[in-house]
Design a protein around this motif. Structure first.
Motif, PDB file in Angstrom:
ATOM      1  N   ASN A  31       1.707  14.574  57.334  1.00  0.00           N
ATOM      2  CA  ASN A  31       1.655  13.348  56.514  1.00  0.00           C
ATOM      3  C   ASN A  31       0.535  12.369  56.883  1.00  0.00           C
ATOM      4  O   ASN A  31       0.489  11.267  56.355  1.00  0.00           O
ATOM      5  N   GLN A  32      -0.361  12.764  57.811  1.00  0.00           N
ATOM      6  CA  GLN A  32      -1.516  11.931  58.179  1.00  0.00           C
ATOM      7  C   GLN A  32      -1.138  10.529  58.663  1.00  0.00           C
ATOM      8  O   GLN A  32      -1.911   9.590  58.542  1.00  0.00           O
ATOM      9  N   TRP A  33       0.064  10.392  59.220  1.00  0.00           N
ATOM     10  CA  TRP A  33       0.483   9.083  59.728  1.00  0.00           C
ATOM     11  C   TRP A  33      -0.309   8.772  60.994  1.00  0.00           C
ATOM     12  O   TRP A  33      -0.315   9.561  61.944  1.00  0.00           O
ATOM     13  N   PRO A  34      -1.004   7.634  61.058  1.00  0.00           N
ATOM     14  CA  PRO A  34      -1.886   7.361  62.205  1.00  0.00           C
ATOM     15  C   PRO A  34      -1.156   7.173  63.538  1.00  0.00           C
ATOM     16  O   PRO A  34      -1.762   7.278  64.591  1.00  0.00           O
ATOM     17  N   TRP A  35       0.132   6.889  63.503  1.00  0.00           N
ATOM     18  CA  TRP A  35       0.866   6.633  64.739  1.00  0.00           C
ATOM     19  C   TRP A  35       1.657   7.851  65.225  1.00  0.00           C
ATOM     20  O   TRP A  35       2.440   7.746  66.180  1.00  0.00           O
ATOM     21  N   ALA A  36       1.461   8.996  64.584  1.00  0.00           N
ATOM     22  CA  ALA A  36       2.230  10.192  64.946  1.00  0.00           C
ATOM     23  C   ALA A  36       2.043  10.556  66.421  1.00  0.00           C
ATOM     24  O   ALA A  36       3.006  10.889  67.116  1.00  0.00           O
ATOM     25  N   TRP A  37       0.807  10.499  66.886  1.00  0.00           N
ATOM     26  CA  TRP A  37       0.557  10.870  68.286  1.00  0.00           C
ATOM     27  C   TRP A  37       1.214   9.894  69.244  1.00  0.00           C
ATOM     28  O   TRP A  37       1.861  10.304  70.208  1.00  0.00           O
ATOM     29  N   LEU A  97       5.219   8.930  73.319  1.00  0.00           N
ATOM     30  CA  LEU A  97       6.231   8.040  73.907  1.00  0.00           C
ATOM     31  C   LEU A  97       7.611   8.684  73.860  1.00  0.00           C
ATOM     32  O   LEU A  97       8.385   8.592  74.818  1.00  0.00           O
ATOM     33  N   SER A  98       7.913   9.350  72.739  1.00  0.00           N
ATOM     34  CA  SER A  98       9.203  10.043  72.604  1.00  0.00           C
ATOM     35  C   SER A  98       9.320  11.194  73.592  1.00  0.00           C
ATOM     36  O   SER A  98      10.411  11.501  74.074  1.00  0.00           O
ATOM     37  N   TRP A 128       7.667  11.283  76.551  1.00  0.00           N
ATOM     38  CA  TRP A 128       7.633  10.730  77.902  1.00  0.00           C
ATOM     39  C   TRP A 128       9.034  10.384  78.404  1.00  0.00           C
ATOM     40  O   TRP A 128       9.352  10.641  79.574  1.00  0.00           O
ATOM     41  N   ILE A 129       9.879   9.848  77.528  1.00  0.00           N
ATOM     42  CA  ILE A 129      11.230   9.426  77.946  1.00  0.00           C
ATOM     43  C   ILE A 129      12.065  10.609  78.452  1.00  0.00           C
ATOM     44  O   ILE A 129      12.556  10.561  79.586  1.00  0.00           O
ATOM     45  N   PRO A 130      12.243  11.696  77.672  1.00  0.00           N
ATOM     46  CA  PRO A 130      13.020  12.811  78.229  1.00  0.00           C
ATOM     47  C   PRO A 130      12.349  13.468  79.437  1.00  0.00           C
ATOM     48  O   PRO A 130      13.025  13.913  80.361  1.00  0.00           O
ATOM     49  N   CYS A 131      11.013  13.505  79.456  1.00  0.00           N
ATOM     50  CA  CYS A 131      10.306  14.079  80.599  1.00  0.00           C
ATOM     51  C   CYS A 131      10.623  13.278  81.864  1.00  0.00           C
ATOM     52  O   CYS A 131      10.942  13.847  82.909  1.00  0.00           O
ATOM     53  N   TRP A 132      10.560  11.970  81.768  1.00  0.00           N
ATOM     54  CA  TRP A 132      10.874  11.094  82.897  1.00  0.00           C
ATOM     55  C   TRP A 132      12.320  11.278  83.343  1.00  0.00           C
ATOM     56  O   TRP A 132      12.598  11.346  84.545  1.00  0.00           O
ATOM     57  N   LEU A 133      13.252  11.386  82.371  1.00  0.00           N
ATOM     58  CA  LEU A 133      14.660  11.582  82.714  1.00  0.00           C
ATOM     59  C   LEU A 133      14.897  12.926  83.409  1.00  0.00           C
ATOM     60  O   LEU A 133      15.665  13.015  84.376  1.00  0.00           O
ATOM     61  N   ILE A 134      14.235  13.975  82.922  1.00  0.00           N
ATOM     62  CA  ILE A 134      14.368  15.300  83.544  1.00  0.00           C
ATOM     63  C   ILE A 134      13.821  15.275  84.972  1.00  0.00           C
ATOM     64  O   ILE A 134      14.453  15.801  85.896  1.00  0.00           O
ATOM     65  N   ILE A 135      12.664  14.650  85.163  1.00  0.00           N
ATOM     66  CA  ILE A 135      12.070  14.556  86.504  1.00  0.00           C
ATOM     67  C   ILE A 135      13.004  13.791  87.435  1.00  0.00           C
ATOM     68  O   ILE A 135      13.245  14.205  88.576  1.00  0.00           O
ATOM     69  N   ARG A 136      13.532  12.707  86.942  1.00  0.00           N
ATOM     70  CA  ARG A 136      14.452  11.889  87.752  1.00  0.00           C
ATOM     71  C   ARG A 136      15.690  12.690  88.144  1.00  0.00           C
ATOM     72  O   ARG A 136      16.118  12.676  89.295  1.00  0.00           O
ATOM     73  N   GLN A 137      16.261  13.405  87.166  1.00  0.00           N
ATOM     74  CA  GLN A 137      17.447  14.218  87.433  1.00  0.00           C
ATOM     75  C   GLN A 137      17.128  15.353  88.404  1.00  0.00           C
ATOM     76  O   GLN A 137      17.913  15.656  89.304  1.00  0.00           O
ATOM     77  N   LYS A 138      15.953  15.955  88.228  1.00  0.00           N
ATOM     78  CA  LYS A 138      15.541  17.059  89.104  1.00  0.00           C
ATOM     79  C   LYS A 138      15.393  16.580  90.544  1.00  0.00           C
ATOM     80  O   LYS A 138      15.782  17.279  91.488  1.00  0.00           O
ATOM     81  N   LYS A 139      14.829  15.390  90.728  1.00  0.00           N
ATOM     82  CA  LYS A 139      14.676  14.839  92.077  1.00  0.00           C
ATOM     83  C   LYS A 139      16.030  14.554  92.721  1.00  0.00           C
ATOM     84  O   LYS A 139      16.203  14.748  93.918  1.00  0.00           O
TER      85      LYS A 139
END
Length: 201
Positions: free
Chosen positions: A51-57, A62-63, A65-76
């Motif tokens: 859809n060529q939405w400029p904010w897709a990236w 950001l979407s 980053w949140i689960p990645c951070w949570l997984i890293i935190r849980q893994k630690k």
């Protein structure tokens, strides 16, 4: 005296080799993040193409980053600290953190200022990923990661030429080899390492 100096040098070399090996093992344990972010990049590319939405990236990153951070935190929390943190491990972490902050600062600023286009975006992302992989690979003396950096640098150059579609194809191919394949390779090596440790325990 010469014998003592030789022994000391051998001990230091052994320590350096052990630190490099530990740095590689640490990088292998992060193989899943290479795959995770590779998939996030593919989602952002598909969303932008749809859809060529400029904010897709920005929204996708950001979407992700949140689960990645949570997984890293849980893994630690769930993984007992088996090995002490090394200077090389901190250096690698610092390289990747600085690259992430640089992207988060530069790319939105380019977007808000209206100086953003497909070729500049791919060239910047590929160059930054090339620097991070290259520096990490050189520190760890890991040819696979240096090869990944070379692919990113080739993608940086290719992004400066050709059409938007060709630029996207180059980016998709680089992501596949440098994020997905390299990440899976790291995960396989980590799995082998764990099996060997379990067999020797």
């Amino acid at each position: 005296m010469t014998m003592n100096l030789e022994e000391e040098l051998k001990d230091r070399l052994t320590l350096i080799e052990a630190m490099i090996g530990e740095g590689r093992r640490t990088t292998m344990s992060w193989g899943w993040t290479f795959v995770f972010w590779g998939v996030a990049y593919y989602i952002a590319i598909a969303w932008t193409a749809y859809n060529q939405w400029p904010w897709a990236w920005l929204v996708t990153m950001l979407s992700a980053w949140i689960p990645c951070w949570l997984i890293i935190r849980q893994k630690k929390k769930s993984t007992p600290q088996r090995r002490p943190e090394t200077t090389i491990g901190r250096a690698i972490y610092s390289i990747w953190s600085a690259m992430g902050v640089s992207m988060c600062v530069l790319l939105p600023a380019l977007g808000f200022s209206g100086r953003f286009n497909q070729h500049i975006f791919v060239a910047i992302v590929a160059a930054m990923l090339g620097v991070s992989n290259g520096a990490s690979g050189m520190i760890l003396r890991w040819k696979a990661q240096i090869a990944s950096a070379i692919v990113w640098w080739v993608a940086t150059i290719a992004a400066c030429f050709g059409s938007d579609n060709q630029c996207t194809v180059v980016f998709v191919i680089a992501i596949f080899f440098c994020q997905i394949v390299f990440g899976v390779y790291g995960m396989i090596l980590e799995s082998r390492e764990r099996r060997l440790e379990a067999a020797h325990a």
